[in-house]
Write an enzyme that holds these catalytic residues in place. Structure first.
Site, PDB file in Angstrom:
ATOM      1  N   GLY A  40      -0.901   4.199  -2.484  1.00 41.77           N
ATOM      2  CA  GLY A  40      -2.361   3.892  -2.826  1.00 41.77           C
ATOM      3  C   GLY A  40      -2.762   2.754  -2.220  1.00 41.77           C
ATOM      4  O   GLY A  40      -2.111   1.799  -2.276  1.00 41.77           O
ATOM      5  N   GLN A 221       4.738   3.294   1.334  1.00 38.17           N
ATOM      6  CA  GLN A 221       5.731   2.745   0.235  1.00 38.17           C
ATOM      7  C   GLN A 221       6.239   1.571   1.094  1.00 38.17           C
ATOM      8  O   GLN A 221       5.684   0.885   1.467  1.00 38.17           O
ATOM      9  CB  GLN A 221       6.734   3.795   0.229  1.00 38.17           C
ATOM     10  CG  GLN A 221       6.395   5.033  -0.645  1.00 38.17           C
ATOM     11  CD  GLN A 221       5.483   6.180  -0.028  1.00 38.17           C
ATOM     12  OE1 GLN A 221       5.921   6.604   1.009  1.00 38.17           O
ATOM     13  NE2 GLN A 221       4.295   6.299  -0.475  1.00 38.17           N
TER      14      GLN A 221
HETATM   15  P1  GDP Z   1      -0.590  -1.166  -0.262  1.00 38.20           P
HETATM   16  O1  GDP Z   1      -0.110   0.236  -0.991  1.00 38.20           O
HETATM   17  O2  GDP Z   1       0.541  -1.846   0.330  1.00 38.20           O
HETATM   18  O3  GDP Z   1      -1.758  -0.804   0.743  1.00 38.20           O
HETATM   19  O4  GDP Z   1      -0.900  -2.063  -1.546  1.00 38.20           O
HETATM   20  P2  GDP Z   1      -1.735  -1.813  -2.826  1.00 38.20           P
HETATM   21  O5  GDP Z   1      -3.256  -1.517  -2.227  1.00 38.20           O
HETATM   22  O6  GDP Z   1      -1.074  -0.980  -3.506  1.00 38.20           O
HETATM   23  O7  GDP Z   1      -1.832  -3.226  -3.553  1.00 38.20           O
HETATM   24  C1  GDP Z   1      -2.077  -4.187  -3.063  1.00 38.20           C
HETATM   25  C2  GDP Z   1      -3.290  -4.822  -3.933  1.00 38.20           C
HETATM   26  O8  GDP Z   1      -3.190  -6.457  -3.656  1.00 38.20           O
HETATM   27  C3  GDP Z   1      -4.751  -4.346  -3.835  1.00 38.20           C
HETATM   28  O9  GDP Z   1      -5.185  -4.644  -4.969  1.00 38.20           O
HETATM   29  C4  GDP Z   1      -5.295  -5.429  -2.938  1.00 38.20           C
HETATM   30  O10 GDP Z   1      -6.642  -5.428  -3.136  1.00 38.20           O
HETATM   31  C5  GDP Z   1      -4.669  -6.719  -3.433  1.00 38.20           C
HETATM   32  N1  GDP Z   1      -4.440  -7.607  -2.365  1.00 38.20           N
HETATM   33  C6  GDP Z   1      -3.954  -7.508  -0.938  1.00 38.20           C
HETATM   34  N2  GDP Z   1      -3.864  -8.741  -0.501  1.00 38.20           N
HETATM   35  C7  GDP Z   1      -4.117  -9.557  -1.533  1.00 38.20           C
HETATM   36  C8  GDP Z   1      -4.097 -11.079  -1.439  1.00 38.20           C
HETATM   37  O11 GDP Z   1      -3.774 -11.814  -0.461  1.00 38.20           O
HETATM   38  N3  GDP Z   1      -4.309 -11.823  -2.516  1.00 38.20           N
HETATM   39  C9  GDP Z   1      -4.864 -10.926  -3.677  1.00 38.20           C
HETATM   40  N4  GDP Z   1      -5.038 -11.685  -4.826  1.00 38.20           N
HETATM   41  N5  GDP Z   1      -4.881  -9.478  -3.631  1.00 38.20           N
HETATM   42  C10 GDP Z   1      -4.518  -8.909  -2.584  1.00 38.20           C
HETATM   43  P1  IMO Z   2       2.420   2.330  -1.379  1.00 35.88           P
HETATM   44  O1  IMO Z   2       2.393   3.068  -0.105  1.00 35.88           O
HETATM   45  C1  IMO Z   2       4.795   1.775  -4.827  1.00 35.88           C
HETATM   46  C2  IMO Z   2       7.571   4.848  -6.008  1.00 35.88           C
HETATM   47  C3  IMO Z   2       7.211   5.378  -7.439  1.00 35.88           C
HETATM   48  C4  IMO Z   2       8.544   5.861  -7.696  1.00 35.88           C
HETATM   49  C5  IMO Z   2       9.452   6.175  -6.580  1.00 35.88           C
HETATM   50  C6  IMO Z   2       9.224   7.543  -6.130  1.00 35.88           C
HETATM   51  O2  IMO Z   2       1.153   2.324  -2.085  1.00 35.88           O
HETATM   52  O3  IMO Z   2       3.164   1.107  -1.197  1.00 35.88           O
HETATM   53  P2  IMO Z   2       7.475   9.590  -5.484  1.00 35.88           P
HETATM   54  O4  IMO Z   2       6.281   9.629  -6.170  1.00 35.88           O
HETATM   55  O5  IMO Z   2       7.266   8.905  -4.057  1.00 35.88           O
HETATM   56  O6  IMO Z   2       8.677  10.593  -5.374  1.00 35.88           O
HETATM   57  O7  IMO Z   2       8.072   8.384  -6.395  1.00 35.88           O
HETATM   58  O8  IMO Z   2       8.569   5.612  -5.583  1.00 35.88           O
HETATM   59  N1  IMO Z   2       6.299   4.874  -5.088  1.00 35.88           N
HETATM   60  C7  IMO Z   2       5.689   3.944  -4.708  1.00 35.88           C
HETATM   61  N2  IMO Z   2       5.875   2.447  -5.408  1.00 35.88           N
HETATM   62  N3  IMO Z   2       4.236   1.953  -3.521  1.00 35.88           N
HETATM   63  C8  IMO Z   2       3.902   3.266  -3.128  1.00 35.88           C
HETATM   64  O9  IMO Z   2       3.238   3.292  -2.260  1.00 35.88           O
HETATM   65  C9  IMO Z   2       4.893   4.274  -3.845  1.00 35.88           C
HETATM   66  N4  IMO Z   2       4.829   5.431  -3.649  1.00 35.88           N
HETATM   67  C10 IMO Z   2       6.010   5.712  -4.505  1.00 35.88           C
HETATM   68  O10 IMO Z   2       6.642   4.427  -8.411  1.00 35.88           O
HETATM   69  O11 IMO Z   2       9.245   4.677  -8.464  1.00 35.88           O
HETATM   70 MG    MG Z   3      -0.028   1.051  -3.071  1.00 41.18          MG
END
Ligand code: GDP
Ligand code: IMO
Ligand code: MG
Length: 423
Positions: A40, A221
């Site tokens: 995500g 991940q």
């Molecule tokens: P990804 O899976 O690595 O793309 O990261 P996610 O989108 O799952 O989680 C990162 C979260 O942190 C998201 O809700 C972003 O909008 C937020 N985010 C990213 N950079 C920053 C930052 O520098 N500060 C804050 N407060 N939020 C951030």
């Molecule tokens: P992004 O790309 C955080 C975690 C799950 C679980 C383990 C295995 O957004 O950083 P799966 O469904 O892959 O078999 O789950 O890995 N997990 C993540 N945790 N960010 C993710 O993706 C993840 N994708 C899987 O929570 O512990």
């Molecule tokens: Mg994510």
């Protein structure tokens, strides 16, 4: 030209989507190389927020090419929902997006199997995202998978054989399920998928490089969830490290350029599994609240803790990181002091090299640094950084032996500061 890789150094959710979007203007194409809709990736710009799962995060920048590589597992139904949501918000991606014929499909029964396996594990469950990731990769490795390219062949026979095998397993597990509705929608989504450019992405990506176009590969991940080097078995089912980019796109190691390693100024984890620096106190709650640490897709509460340099050094080593990117610095803006774990104490011994296992009693040994107690969210340049923040950066650079080139001070595209701009 080369493929630069951006990947997570912790347990995922480091902010990969945001930075890929920021860096995309410097590239001709963006490509995902592993994972699937377990990801995500959140992007924020012009007051809008988008969460991408299978579609690369380069999709919003001026018609750039985006590729879903062979290493990805793709659920046509979740993909359709994602693409339709983008279309509804005015982003038609059909012309920009290329999908590898060698990417494996997540079937409806893979999702059910994911649930069944988790249920069978009881309290030892992994806490997967429930998207069928493990079962789809299992079929790939056991040479039973169904691929995007099969859409152009005798798909119904290939599908029926896979489904029958899954049904037999589910029967042996006594797992009750009904996929009638899900399967009907899934088949509709397969038709939808056919309008996209289904390609031999290894030729396509190498062709781009040959013709002088550069590519940014987007990891999903994080390193500590890698199938080989993560906290096994509490990991995902793909190679999330840099090597996964070579196999997941068909790019030779010598064609890898920069490796951007991305991490949060602290650390989070979602799902089960060991997490040495996890905080169970008010400080952990405060990080969670200020950082809005809830899953981008599942909404699950993320576990929070201090930065873990034992794990981070391991991740830097495994990936050959050439540049670091520190995210969510702003979340620590109000803290009096900030801790960083520099060693583990295991069985009375102090360990600085990431060990075989971090199950069981692992006591983090911390260094404590002064907080900067300054709102950094509106800062535009490193010249504005408070002294204590610079000290934190220098400390991390010294420990990790890699420069921190980008600092993120908020979720928006614009809240991104590139350092060493004088170079
Ligand atoms: P990804 O899976 O690595 O793309 O990261 P996610 O989108 O799952 O989680 C990162 C979260 O942190 C998201 O809700 C972003 O909008 C937020 N985010 C990213 N950079 C920053 C930052 O520098 N500060 C804050 N407060 N939020 C951030
Ligand atoms: P992004 O790309 C955080 C975690 C799950 C679980 C383990 C295995 O957004 O950083 P799966 O469904 O892959 O078999 O789950 O890995 N997990 C993540 N945790 N960010 C993710 O993706 C993840 N994708 C899987 O929570 O512990
Ligand atoms: Mg994510």
């Amino acid at each position: 030209m080369k493929v630069d890789v951006l990947l997570g150094l912790q347990w995922g959710d480091e902010g990969k989507g945001k930075v890929v979007d920021v860096l995309t203007p410097n590239y001709s194409a963006v490509a995902r190389f592993q994972g699937g809709p377990n990801a995500g990736h959140t992007l924020e710009f012009e007051g809008q927020k988008y969460v991408l799962r299978s579609i690369p995060s380069g999709i919003f920048q001026g018609g750039k090419i985006n590729v879903i590589g062979n290493g990805v597992v793709l659920d046509p139904l979740l993909f359709k929902e994602e693409a339709e949501a983008l279309a509804a918000s005015g982003h038609d991606i059909t012309k920009q997006l290329y999908i590898s014929k060698k990417a494996h499909l997540i079937l409806p029964t893979h999702r059910i199997l994911d649930r069944a396996y988790e249920a069978a594990k009881g309290s030892g469950k992994i806490g997967t995202t429930g998207k069928g990731i493990g079962p789809a990769y299992t079929d790939k490795v056991s040479r039973n998978g169904v691929r995007v390219g099969d859409l152009l062949r005798d798909f119904d026979t290939i599908y029926a054989a896979a489904k029958a095998r899954h049904e037999a397993i589910l029967k042996s597990l006594n797992f009750e399920y009904d996929i009638t509705e899900l399967e009907a929608k899934w088949f509709e989504a397969l038709d939808y998928l056919k309008q996209f450019k289904l390609i031999d992405s290894e030729h396509f990506v190498n062709g781009l490089l040959k013709s002088g176009q550069n590519v940014l590969a987007e990891g999903a991940q994080g390193t500590m969830l890698d199938i080989d080097f993560g906290s096994y078995p509490f990991v995902t089912s793909s190679n999330t490290i840099c090597a996964g980019c070579c196999t997941g796109l068909g790019v030779a190691p010598r064609n890898i350029g920069e490796v951007f390693g991305i991490f949060k100024a602290y650390c989070t984890r979602v799902g089960s599994g060991p997490f040495p620096t996890e905080l169970f106190d008010e400080t952990g709650d405060k990080i969670g609240q200020l950082g809005h640490e809830f899953g981008a897709v599942t909404g699950r509460k993320r576990r929070c803790g201090w930065i873990d340099l034992v794990a981070l050094k391991y991740a830097v080593m495994l990936n050959g990181v050439t540049q670091l990117i520190m995210m969510k610095s702003d979340v620590l803006d109000t803290f009096e002091t900030i801790k960083a774990c520099v060693a583990y104490k295991i069985g009375g011994e102090e360990v600085t090299e990431f060990p075989y296992s971090i199950d069981g009693e692992v006591e983090p040994i911390y260094v404590e640094l002064p907080g900067w107690k300054t709102d950094m969210t509106k800062m535009k340049s490193e010249d504005e950084f408070p002294e204590e923040f610079n000290a934190y950066l220098s400390f991390l650079e010294e420990e990790l032996q890699v420069p921190i080139k980008i600092v993120s001070v908020g979720p928006d595209r614009q809240q991104t500061i590139i350092r060493y701009t004088e170079e």
